[in-house]
Design a protein around this motif. Structure first.
Motif, PDB file in Angstrom:
ATOM      1  N   LEU A   1       0.831  -1.201   0.000  1.00  0.00           N
ATOM      2  CA  LEU A   1       0.000   0.000   0.000  1.00  0.00           C
ATOM      3  C   LEU A   1       0.867   1.252   0.000  1.00  0.00           C
ATOM      4  N   ALA A   2       1.960   1.228   0.749  1.00  0.00           N
ATOM      5  CA  ALA A   2       2.859   2.391   0.780  1.00  0.00           C
ATOM      6  C   ALA A   2       3.359   2.722  -0.629  1.00  0.00           C
ATOM      7  N   LYS A   3       3.694   1.697  -1.395  1.00  0.00           N
ATOM      8  CA  LYS A   3       4.148   1.920  -2.771  1.00  0.00           C
ATOM      9  C   LYS A   3       3.009   2.465  -3.631  1.00  0.00           C
ATOM     10  N   ALA A   4       1.805   1.902  -3.427  1.00  0.00           N
ATOM     11  CA  ALA A   4       0.652   2.347  -4.218  1.00  0.00           C
ATOM     12  C   ALA A   4       0.289   3.794  -3.931  1.00  0.00           C
ATOM     13  N   LEU A   5       0.580   4.259  -2.715  1.00  0.00           N
ATOM     14  CA  LEU A   5       0.207   5.609  -2.309  1.00  0.00           C
ATOM     15  C   LEU A   5       1.175   6.684  -2.820  1.00  0.00           C
ATOM     16  N   LEU A   6       2.327   6.295  -3.298  1.00  0.00           N
ATOM     17  CA  LEU A   6       3.324   7.274  -3.727  1.00  0.00           C
ATOM     18  C   LEU A   6       2.788   8.246  -4.783  1.00  0.00           C
ATOM     19  N   PRO A   7       2.056   7.775  -5.815  1.00  0.00           N
ATOM     20  CA  PRO A   7       1.558   8.725  -6.822  1.00  0.00           C
ATOM     21  C   PRO A   7       0.483   9.680  -6.301  1.00  0.00           C
ATOM     22  N   ALA A   8      -0.049   9.416  -5.094  1.00  0.00           N
ATOM     23  CA  ALA A   8      -1.108  10.274  -4.552  1.00  0.00           C
ATOM     24  C   ALA A   8      -0.582  11.589  -4.004  1.00  0.00           C
ATOM     25  N   ASP A   9       0.736  11.732  -3.900  1.00  0.00           N
ATOM     26  CA  ASP A   9       1.334  12.972  -3.398  1.00  0.00           C
ATOM     27  C   ASP A   9       0.858  14.152  -4.258  1.00  0.00           C
ATOM     28  N   GLY A  10       0.267  15.150  -3.605  1.00  0.00           N
ATOM     29  CA  GLY A  10      -0.246  16.307  -4.321  1.00  0.00           C
ATOM     30  C   GLY A  10      -1.713  16.211  -4.682  1.00  0.00           C
ATOM     31  N   SER A  11      -2.360  15.087  -4.348  1.00  0.00           N
ATOM     32  CA  SER A  11      -3.798  14.953  -4.601  1.00  0.00           C
ATOM     33  C   SER A  11      -4.575  15.986  -3.796  1.00  0.00           C
ATOM     34  N   GLN A  12      -5.792  16.282  -4.271  1.00  0.00           N
ATOM     35  CA  GLN A  12      -6.619  17.306  -3.651  1.00  0.00           C
ATOM     36  C   GLN A  12      -7.842  16.685  -2.963  1.00  0.00           C
ATOM     37  N   VAL A  13      -8.147  17.179  -1.773  1.00  0.00           N
ATOM     38  CA  VAL A  13      -9.322  16.776  -1.010  1.00  0.00           C
ATOM     39  C   VAL A  13      -9.945  18.056  -0.469  1.00  0.00           C
ATOM     40  N   GLY A  14     -11.231  18.023  -0.243  1.00  0.00           N
ATOM     41  CA  GLY A  14     -11.874  19.208   0.321  1.00  0.00           C
ATOM     42  C   GLY A  14     -13.043  18.857   1.199  1.00  0.00           C
ATOM     43  N   PHE A  15     -13.299  19.699   2.192  1.00  0.00           N
ATOM     44  CA  PHE A  15     -14.484  19.595   3.036  1.00  0.00           C
ATOM     45  C   PHE A  15     -15.329  20.850   2.826  1.00  0.00           C
ATOM     46  N   ASP A  16     -16.607  20.670   2.515  1.00  0.00           N
ATOM     47  CA  ASP A  16     -17.545  21.785   2.588  1.00  0.00           C
ATOM     48  C   ASP A  16     -18.060  21.842   4.013  1.00  0.00           C
ATOM     49  N   ILE A  17     -18.033  23.014   4.630  1.00  0.00           N
ATOM     50  CA  ILE A  17     -18.330  23.153   6.057  1.00  0.00           C
ATOM     51  C   ILE A  17     -19.361  24.260   6.240  1.00  0.00           C
ATOM     52  N   ASN A  18     -20.379  23.988   7.073  1.00  0.00           N
ATOM     53  CA  ASN A  18     -21.393  25.020   7.307  1.00  0.00           C
ATOM     54  C   ASN A  18     -20.999  25.928   8.467  1.00  0.00           C
ATOM     55  N   GLU A  19     -21.893  26.855   8.829  1.00  0.00           N
ATOM     56  CA  GLU A  19     -21.554  27.865   9.840  1.00  0.00           C
ATOM     57  C   GLU A  19     -21.368  27.273  11.237  1.00  0.00           C
ATOM     58  N   LEU A  20     -21.863  26.057  11.486  1.00  0.00           N
ATOM     59  CA  LEU A  20     -21.688  25.409  12.787  1.00  0.00           C
ATOM     60  C   LEU A  20     -20.479  24.469  12.812  1.00  0.00           C
ATOM     61  N   GLY A  21     -19.713  24.453  11.729  1.00  0.00           N
ATOM     62  CA  GLY A  21     -18.530  23.614  11.673  1.00  0.00           C
ATOM     63  C   GLY A  21     -18.783  22.209  11.194  1.00  0.00           C
ATOM     64  N   ALA A  22     -20.035  21.866  10.841  1.00  0.00           N
ATOM     65  CA  ALA A  22     -20.359  20.517  10.374  1.00  0.00           C
ATOM     66  C   ALA A  22     -19.915  20.349   8.923  1.00  0.00           C
TER      67      ALA A  22
END
Length: 332
Positions: free
Chosen positions: A158-179
């Motif tokens: 898995l460590a080898k498989a994860l190498l190309p993921a460096d620089g991938s993008q993730v995001g959380f949409d968050i409301n006014e209460l932090g949820a």
């Protein structure tokens, strides 16, 4: 994800085996073997979210999985917060006050342990490897954008498989209460299915062990509940009881107590392999997190949720027992 793409045909073939109240021991053994395989498939998909099915179908057809090279957004069920105790004076509303463009570096580590047993057979371990994800977070108007650093795992493959993921993008949409209201994933195109699944599972675990703030003003010692449905093969209702144990300016220390209960009495197995009765289901956990209202992600802390479940196959005498433990850690 490999077991997901290779199992449906054999599972469906076995499921069509004839059976009756007087069926032979070999038929009963075949049913047990089917459940073992189906259970393993379901566990491998646990926490990977709604994209698992589309990726599996694509793999089976020999085509490129849906979502490769593009952002995939998964909505997160809404939360309901209720104040149990407003706490000591002075009281104030707890709200994220993160200025757009605020940056933060933090590391997310997730560890998911799964064991299962059929009748008196040997206990089998289906635990996926843990992953450690360095993150660079930057707030925007809707939430936070995350850039992955060098993701690691103690499992060499898995460590080898994860190498190309460096620089991938993730995001959380968050409301006014932090949820968190949505999870956005955009792995690098070269990221394999196994690495994508590991990342998706890790972020789903982080989402469901996050916290939302109450709508009313509170002070130290305040207690509130956060109620949310957890999507999955067994739909769950999760109730998190949060206690504000300490506040110093924008820095909050919050103790979390988590209880999950199934919203159904049956578990519908994947690949139309039938259903299992839920005999008992106990999932509970706790932990402490430190949150800075001026930063997009938790500063530190850990939450661990675990428990035991028992399922029964109504078509046979097969009983399945499962032990789960999930830990989510935030830190430097």
């Amino acid at each position: 994800m490999t077991v997901l793409s290779s199992s449906p045909s054999s599972a469906n073939a076995t499921a069509r085996c004839p059976g009756s109240p007087g069926r032979s021991g070999s038929a009963r053994h075949a049913r047990s073997g089917l459940l073992l395989m189906v259970f393993a498939v379901a566990l491998s998909a646990l926490g990977t979210g709604c994209s698992a099915r589309s990726e599996t179908t694509a793999e089976a057809e020999g085509t490129e999985p849906v979502g490769i090279g593009k952002e995939v957004t998964m909505p997160i069920p809404a939360v309901t917060t209720t104040v149990v105790d407003a706490g000591d004076e002075p009281r104030a509303a707890l709200r994220p006050v993160v200025a757009p463009g605020t940056a933060q570096q933090v590391t997310l580590r997730t560890d998911h342990h799964i064991e299962q047993q059929i009748n008196a057979q040997a206990v089998r371990d289906f635990s996926p490897p843990s992953v450690t994800i360095p993150l660079t977070a930057q707030s925007d108007a809707n939430g936070v954008d995350l850039t992955l650093g060098n993701v690691t795992s103690p499992d060499p493959a898995l460590a080898k498989a994860l190498l190309p993921a460096d620089g991938s993008q993730v995001g959380f949409d968050i409301n006014e209460l932090g949820a968190i209201t949505a999870l956005r994933l955009e792995p690098k195109p070269a990221t394999s299915d196994a690495a994508r699944a590991a990342l998706e599972q890790a972020f789903y675990q982080a989402v469901y062990q996050s916290i939302a703030f109450p709508d009313a003003p509170v002070g130290e010692g305040a207690v509130w509940t956060v109620r949310q449905q957890v999507s999955g093969s067994v739909p769950l209702e999760q109730v998190t009881t949060a206690t504000l144990t300490h506040r110093e300016g924008n820095l909050l220390t919050i103790h979390l107590n988590v209880v999950q209960t199934p919203k159904s009495t049956v578990w519908h197995l994947p690949n139309e392999a039938g259903q299992l009765e839920i005999v008992d289901y106990l999932m509970h956990g706790a932990g402490d997190i430190t949150v800075d209202l001026g930063l997009p992600l938790p500063v530190s802390g850990a939450v661990e949720v675990g428990g035991n479940q028992t399922y029964r196959d109504p078509q046979s005498a097969v009983t399945l027992r499962q032990t789960l433990r999930t830990q989510v850690q935030w830190g430097a």
